[in-house]
Design a protein around this motif. Structure first.
Motif, PDB file in Angstrom:
ATOM      1  N   ILE A 114     -18.659 -22.426  -9.539  1.00  0.00           N
ATOM      2  CA  ILE A 114     -19.089 -23.770  -9.592  1.00  0.00           C
ATOM      3  C   ILE A 114     -18.099 -24.717 -10.025  1.00  0.00           C
ATOM      4  N   ARG A 115     -19.065 -24.257 -11.732  1.00  0.00           N
ATOM      5  CA  ARG A 115     -18.451 -25.172 -12.646  1.00  0.00           C
ATOM      6  C   ARG A 115     -16.448 -25.097 -13.302  1.00  0.00           C
ATOM      7  N   PHE A 116     -16.217 -24.019 -12.714  1.00  0.00           N
ATOM      8  CA  PHE A 116     -14.614 -23.910 -13.219  1.00  0.00           C
ATOM      9  C   PHE A 116     -14.097 -25.208 -12.193  1.00  0.00           C
ATOM     10  N   PHE A 117     -14.500 -25.380 -10.609  1.00  0.00           N
ATOM     11  CA  PHE A 117     -13.768 -26.385  -9.324  1.00  0.00           C
ATOM     12  C   PHE A 117     -14.378 -27.640 -10.609  1.00  0.00           C
ATOM     13  N   ALA A 118     -16.026 -27.979 -10.695  1.00  0.00           N
ATOM     14  CA  ALA A 118     -15.907 -28.974 -11.797  1.00  0.00           C
ATOM     15  C   ALA A 118     -15.262 -29.740 -12.545  1.00  0.00           C
ATOM     16  N   GLY A 119     -14.568 -28.357 -13.317  1.00  0.00           N
ATOM     17  CA  GLY A 119     -13.579 -28.873 -14.341  1.00  0.00           C
ATOM     18  C   GLY A 119     -12.320 -29.272 -13.429  1.00  0.00           C
ATOM     19  N   ALA A 120     -11.604 -28.737 -11.802  1.00  0.00           N
ATOM     20  CA  ALA A 120     -10.263 -28.448 -11.502  1.00  0.00           C
ATOM     21  C   ALA A 120     -10.239 -30.197 -11.085  1.00  0.00           C
ATOM     22  N   ALA A 121     -11.391 -31.019 -10.665  1.00  0.00           N
ATOM     23  CA  ALA A 121     -11.655 -31.728 -10.039  1.00  0.00           C
ATOM     24  C   ALA A 121     -11.047 -33.034 -10.413  1.00  0.00           C
ATOM     25  N   ARG A 122     -10.910 -32.896 -11.986  1.00  0.00           N
ATOM     26  CA  ARG A 122     -10.561 -33.907 -13.339  1.00  0.00           C
ATOM     27  C   ARG A 122      -8.976 -33.401 -13.939  1.00  0.00           C
ATOM     28  N   MET A 123      -8.151 -32.426 -13.028  1.00  0.00           N
ATOM     29  CA  MET A 123      -7.319 -31.796 -13.588  1.00  0.00           C
ATOM     30  C   MET A 123      -5.964 -31.993 -12.382  1.00  0.00           C
ATOM     31  N   LEU A 124      -5.850 -32.918 -11.718  1.00  0.00           N
ATOM     32  CA  LEU A 124      -4.683 -32.901 -10.291  1.00  0.00           C
ATOM     33  C   LEU A 124      -3.713 -32.951 -11.077  1.00  0.00           C
ATOM     34  N   GLU A 125      -2.434 -32.348 -10.407  1.00  0.00           N
ATOM     35  CA  GLU A 125      -1.508 -32.303 -11.347  1.00  0.00           C
ATOM     36  C   GLU A 125      -0.352 -32.351  -9.765  1.00  0.00           C
ATOM     37  N   GLY A 126       0.540 -33.746 -10.302  1.00  0.00           N
ATOM     38  CA  GLY A 126       2.219 -33.151  -9.869  1.00  0.00           C
ATOM     39  C   GLY A 126       3.149 -33.460 -10.515  1.00  0.00           C
ATOM     40  N   ARG A 127       4.278 -33.716  -9.734  1.00  0.00           N
ATOM     41  CA  ARG A 127       5.253 -34.047 -10.688  1.00  0.00           C
ATOM     42  C   ARG A 127       5.259 -35.615 -11.390  1.00  0.00           C
ATOM     43  N   SER A 128       5.984 -35.659 -13.084  1.00  0.00           N
ATOM     44  CA  SER A 128       5.429 -36.941 -13.359  1.00  0.00           C
ATOM     45  C   SER A 128       6.463 -38.135 -12.260  1.00  0.00           C
ATOM     46  N   ALA A 129       6.293 -39.367 -12.414  1.00  0.00           N
ATOM     47  CA  ALA A 129       6.540 -40.627 -11.786  1.00  0.00           C
ATOM     48  C   ALA A 129       7.764 -40.610 -12.899  1.00  0.00           C
ATOM     49  N   GLY A 130       9.105 -41.021 -12.060  1.00  0.00           N
ATOM     50  CA  GLY A 130       9.747 -41.443 -12.077  1.00  0.00           C
ATOM     51  C   GLY A 130      11.141 -41.964 -11.598  1.00  0.00           C
ATOM     52  N   GLU A 131      12.358 -42.166 -12.000  1.00  0.00           N
ATOM     53  CA  GLU A 131      13.019 -43.119 -11.208  1.00  0.00           C
ATOM     54  C   GLU A 131      14.430 -42.149 -10.496  1.00  0.00           C
ATOM     55  N   TYR A 132      14.141 -41.851  -9.224  1.00  0.00           N
ATOM     56  CA  TYR A 132      14.853 -40.155  -8.969  1.00  0.00           C
ATOM     57  C   TYR A 132      16.379 -41.080  -8.894  1.00  0.00           C
ATOM     58  N   MET A 133      15.753 -42.699  -7.753  1.00  0.00           N
ATOM     59  CA  MET A 133      17.158 -43.462  -7.021  1.00  0.00           C
ATOM     60  C   MET A 133      17.204 -44.808  -7.831  1.00  0.00           C
ATOM     61  N   GLU A 134      18.085 -44.590  -7.638  1.00  0.00           N
ATOM     62  CA  GLU A 134      18.676 -46.410  -9.284  1.00  0.00           C
ATOM     63  C   GLU A 134      17.322 -47.239  -8.229  1.00  0.00           C
TER      64      GLU A 134
END
Length: 484
Positions: A114-134
């Motif tokens: 339960i404590r692990f997933f409590a921490g996971a709640a604050r570790m949302l991951e995704g590819r970095s924002a960026g310009e992939y089309m001009e």
């Protein structure tokens, strides 16, 4: 004089309720074979009410910042520790499990998870924002999927409930959870604990709901229009039914199903140490574990010595009363499961040999002796199908190639282990074994940080770990023009 049965109730929108039509089922203590409680046999009206509560609570729970959901989960973990003895008593009565083992082997990992997933709640991951089309910036949003319909099994009712609700709630989903009809008591207590925390912290009551019932109740949950996801831990048959039902409206499905774990023992293994560890991993929880070490493949040069040592260990392994600290495991969970295990033994082919056990133990309850069966062939029923009892089978293999062929030669693919001092061989085997987990010189340890889940008919999706958390989220691409 007849003792009154305790009345368990559903937990819907923060209230304990009987089934709308008043139907109940008796709940039996497997250590005695006697009923000790009644539980609701929930129907469509009860499922509707629980789903409506979860749906109404979802927007507010979804929109909380992760740190607030973390606070809730951390407080739930604290309450589990504070009320550990109540949870232990409920689970022991639910399952006939030895009290000392529930205290040492279930409560600590549950709290940690339960404590692990409590921490996971604050570790949302995704590819970095960026310009992939001009001229445009892309960002990734990771969002909860919505209401989750969850069905937990009877072998680890408390722990499997944690594996389900903790990642779902951490990710921002709301939950309707159904325990097995044979083991609802600890889940109802969990509902009381979680409901108390939600009330204390001022969150919507419908975030977490428990509906008791049978397979029909589970079917109604999976087929209901509201849930966006169905998650089940159970049999292959149940998983197939859930997948079929969920396909009708394209619900997400998360399945953790059966197993038939191969335990591959090579001739360079320390036999005494391997036998001790394998017996523990095979008989723990009466072998009622999808990862149990119950299908052993031993290199032919050490086969006879290994079998003799394993049979001796089996004969010294105890099953018995919940308050006996010397027992390794308690009874099978229910009369049907006892009959299933007996059936496998009664149908053994003539070439099989029972080296130890093979019979029911005691005059009451569903206890079965620690059993070892040798002389088996790859296509025997007891090799190909999950027994889910304290029965360890042993086969003899000639070489590494045959070991891999036989290990992979079942429809399940959840867990496996390799026993050898040869590092290169261990690495080759870990690559060749077609299972979601490969242990080397051990069998059955799990940690919150690492994924648990299989392939083939063992299902799909992961429990535990960041991968398990991800299963309860969806990915959204947001693109914005830089022209303003």
């Amino acid at each position: 004089m007849t003792t009154a049965l305790r009345r368990l109730r559903n937990y819907i929108d923060g209230e304990f309720r009987d089934a709308a039509d008043g139907r109940t089922t008796e709940v039996v203590n497997p250590a005695t074979g006697e009923p000790y409680a009644t539980a609701p046999l929930s129907g469509a009206a009860d499922v509707d009410a629980a789903m409506a509560a979860a749906e109404a609570a979802f927007p507010a729970w979804r929109d909380l910042i992760p740190a607030e959901r973390q606070k809730v989960l951390l407080k739930i973990a604290d309450r589990f520790e504070e009320r550990a003895e109540e949870l232990i008593a409920a689970e022991s009565e639910n399952c006939g499990k030895p009290i000392a083992l529930v205290r040492s082997e279930e409560i600590p990992p549950m709290v940690d998870q339960i404590r692990f997933f409590a921490g996971a709640a604050r570790m949302l991951e995704g590819r970095s924002a960026g310009e992939y089309m001009e001229g445009f910036t892309s960002i990734i949003r990771r969002e909860p999927v919505g209401v989750c319909a969850q069905v937990a099994p009877w072998n680890y009712p408390m722990m499997m409930a944690v594996w389900k609700f903790a990642p779902a709630l951490a990710a921002g989903n709301t939950v309707v959870l159904k325990p097995s009809d044979t083991t609802p008591a600890s889940t109802v207590l969990i509902a009381e604990i979680i409901g108390g925390v939600l009330d204390e912290l001022g969150h919507p009551r419908g975030v977490f709901n428990v509906v008791c019932g049978d397979r029909e109740t589970g079917r109604l949950m999976v087929e209901h229009r509201i849930p966006a996801m169905a998650s089940i831990t159970g049999s292959v048959r149940a998983g197939m039914q859930v997948a079929e039902s969920a396909s009708k409206d394209l619900k997400r499905v998360h399945l953790e199903l059966g197993g038939k774990a191969p335990v591959v023992v090579f001739e360079d293994t320390d036999i005494a140490k391997a036998v001790e560890d394998i017996a523990t991993a095979g008989y723990f929880n009466a072998g009622q574990d999808c990862t149990a070490a119950t299908r052993v493949l031993v290199q032919e040069s050490i086969h006879d010595e290994f079998v003799a040592a394993l049979a001796k260990t089996a004969s010294e392994t105890k099953t018995g009363a919940v308050d006996d600290e010397d027992v390794l495991y308690g009874p099978l969970n229910n009369a049907n499961q006892l009959a299933q295990v007996k059936g496998f033994i009664e149908r053994l082919p003539a070439h099989a040999k029972i080296e130890a056990g093979g019979e029911q133990v005691g005059e009451k309850g569903y206890f079965f002796a620690p059993t070892v069966v040798s002389g088996l062939k790859q296509d025997d029923e007891i090799i190909q199908h999950e027994v889910f009892g304290p029965v360890i089978t042993v086969q003899s293999f000639a070489d590494e190639k045959q070991a891999v062929e036989w290990a992979n030669g079942v429809e399940y693919a959840l867990a496996s282990s390799v026993w050898t001092k040869d590092h290169a061989r261990a690495m080759r085997m870990s690559r060749a074994l077609d299972f979601g987990c490969v242990w080397i010189n051990t069998h059955i340890p799990l940690v919150a940080e690492m994924p648990h889940g299989g392939f083939k008919k063992s299902g799909y999706g992961k429990d535990l770990s960041a991968y398990g958390f991800d299963d309860y989220t969806r990915i959204k691409h947001v693109m914005t023009s830089l022209d303003g």
